[in-house]
Design an enzyme around this catalytic site. Structure first.
Site, PDB file in Angstrom:
ATOM      1  N   CYS A 152       0.816  -1.222   0.000  1.00  0.00           N
ATOM      2  CA  CYS A 152       0.000   0.000   0.000  1.00  0.00           C
ATOM      3  C   CYS A 152       0.843   1.262   0.000  1.00  0.00           C
ATOM      4  CB  CYS A 152      -0.917   0.020   1.208  1.00  0.00           C
ATOM      5  SG  CYS A 152      -1.903  -1.442   1.300  1.00  0.00           S
TER       6      CYS A 152
ATOM      7  N   HIS B  30      -3.175   6.848   4.090  1.00  0.00           N
ATOM      8  CA  HIS B  30      -3.649   5.617   3.461  1.00  0.00           C
ATOM      9  C   HIS B  30      -4.993   5.235   4.087  1.00  0.00           C
ATOM     10  CE1 HIS B  30      -3.974   1.700   1.872  1.00  0.00           C
ATOM     11  NE2 HIS B  30      -3.560   1.051   2.936  1.00  0.00           N
TER      12      HIS B  30
ATOM     13  N   ASN C 108     -10.308  -0.142   1.005  1.00  0.00           N
ATOM     14  CA  ASN C 108      -8.847  -0.062   0.911  1.00  0.00           C
ATOM     15  C   ASN C 108      -8.406  -0.492  -0.493  1.00  0.00           C
ATOM     16  OD1 ASN C 108      -6.099  -0.480   1.003  1.00  0.00           O
ATOM     17  ND2 ASN C 108      -6.118  -1.553   2.967  1.00  0.00           N
TER      18      ASN C 108
END
Ligand code: ACO
Length: 331
Positions: free
Chosen positions: A116, A256, A286
């Site tokens: 990520c 994030h 996500n």
């Protein structure tokens, strides 16, 4: 003065198809209430082949929007760097596929695999190339099609992960501002907190018939949760020290988007009010390396970042990897 890397355009693209928490209730033993309370996610986007939403398609669509905003044509790109762990093919890279779509014949193109944190790794590479004078214009993309690696029978992970893409155009300018500081970290000893067994999907002939694990994704959510807050908080303090900026001087934080409780924990640890923190996890879940460029594009198009303001980007992900950048917004 050394050339500085300035973001001059942002773009994003998400699949059309919305998968709600209610839809997930018919796939795994979960509830809309649990998902919202424990993660902040209400719905997410899942790509479809029929709608031309491959990893490359999404990346190209986001890139075209960023290039249009930047007013830059593809032949002026020197570098295309893509953060992704879900390329359409194991090789060539997604970046080369996007290069073909854009006809960006003068660019070098490559992918970065950093979970990520992929977008921040890619942005930092572009920043360094611009500061060294080896690149004038870079296209930096974060794109993911996590629906292709999720185990749709595992309620611990399938409710979290989704698909999408975001892109920025970064250009070399002699003006002050742009990317003020960028720091990256990784700790490979913690790789087992989140991984995919993608490599096992190819079974050599000699092993055929032996019961190998199918394609799946494994995650230790509790341990990741704690590490995420600690690591993002520490690396943010580093970039604030680099730039001598206090948390009051940061106008917008784009973290994030993994879990609203992680974002709230980070904000608390940095003593930043949630009003300064951009979140869109409720809409998209996500999307790994795509969360930050999608959020940055939405915040930019909503007029939430103004010229001269300081923006903090901060992420963590599989690897483990983590990173933070502070930008002085240029346009
Ligand atoms: N629906 C209902 N119940 C669930 C679900 C679900 N979707 N998922 C887990 N549960 C259950 C568990 O089985 C457990 O039940 P038990 O007590 O009977 O064993 C209970 O809920 C509590 O589980 P926990 O894991 O303790 O729940 P927690 O509050 O920690 O939330 C979560 C889990 C959401 C995964 C959280 O730990 C988290 O977000 N961790 C970080 C994950 C992350 O950020 N991953 C990505 C990082 S890198 C990247 O972005 C790709």
């Amino acid at each position: 003065m050394m050339p500085q890397a300035h973001i001059i355009g942002t773009g994003s693209a998400v699949p059309e198809r919305i998968l709600t928490n209610k839809d997930l209730e018919s796939i795994v033993d979960t509830s809309d209430e649990w998902i919202i309370r424990r993660t902040g996610i209400k719905e997410r986007r899942i790509s479809s082949k029929e709608k031309d939403e491959s990893t490359t398609d999404l990346a190209t669509k986001a890139s075209l929007k960023a290039m249009e905003m930047a007013g830059i044509s593809s032949e002026n790109l020197d570098m295309i760097v893509v953060g992704t762990v879900t390329s359409d093919r194991q090789f060539p890279s997604t970046a080369c596929m996007v290069q073909q779509d854009l006809k960006a014949e003068n660019a070098i193109a490559f992918d970065v695999s950093a979970g990520c944190t992929g977008f921040l790794y890619a942005l930092t590479i572009a920043n360094n190339a611009i500061r060294c004078g080896t690149c004038e214009n870079a296209l930096v993309i974060g794109v993911e099609r996590l629906s292709s690696v999720v185990n749709w029978r595992d309620r611990n992970t399938c409710v979290l992960l989704a698909d999408g893409a975001g892109a920025v155009v970064v250009t070399s300018k002699k003006d002050r501002g742009g990317i003020l500081s960028s720091r990256l970290k990784s700790d490979g000893t913690l790789w087992e907190l989140l991984y995919s067994s993608y490599g096992n999907s190819y079974i050599p002939e000699v092993l055929q018939g032996i019961d190998l694990k199918p394609l799946h994704l494994e995650m230790d959510g509790n341990r990741l949760f704690k590490k995420a807050i600690e690591y993002m908080s520490t690396i943010t303090q580093r970039v604030m020290q680099d730039t001598s900026l206090s948390s009051e001087e940061i106008q917008l934080v784009i973290p994030h988007q993994a879990n609203i409780r992680i974002i709230q924990g980070l904000a608390k640890s940095l003593k930043v009010p949630m009003e300064k923190v951009y979140t869109n996890i409720h809409k998209y879940g996500n999307t790994s390396s795509a969360t930050i460029p999608i959020a940055l594009d939405e915040a930019n198009r909503e007029g939430l970042v103004k010229k001269g303001e300081n923006v903090l980007l901060v992420s963590f992900g599989s690897g483990l990897t983590w990173g933070a950048s502070i930008l002085n917004w240029s346009f």
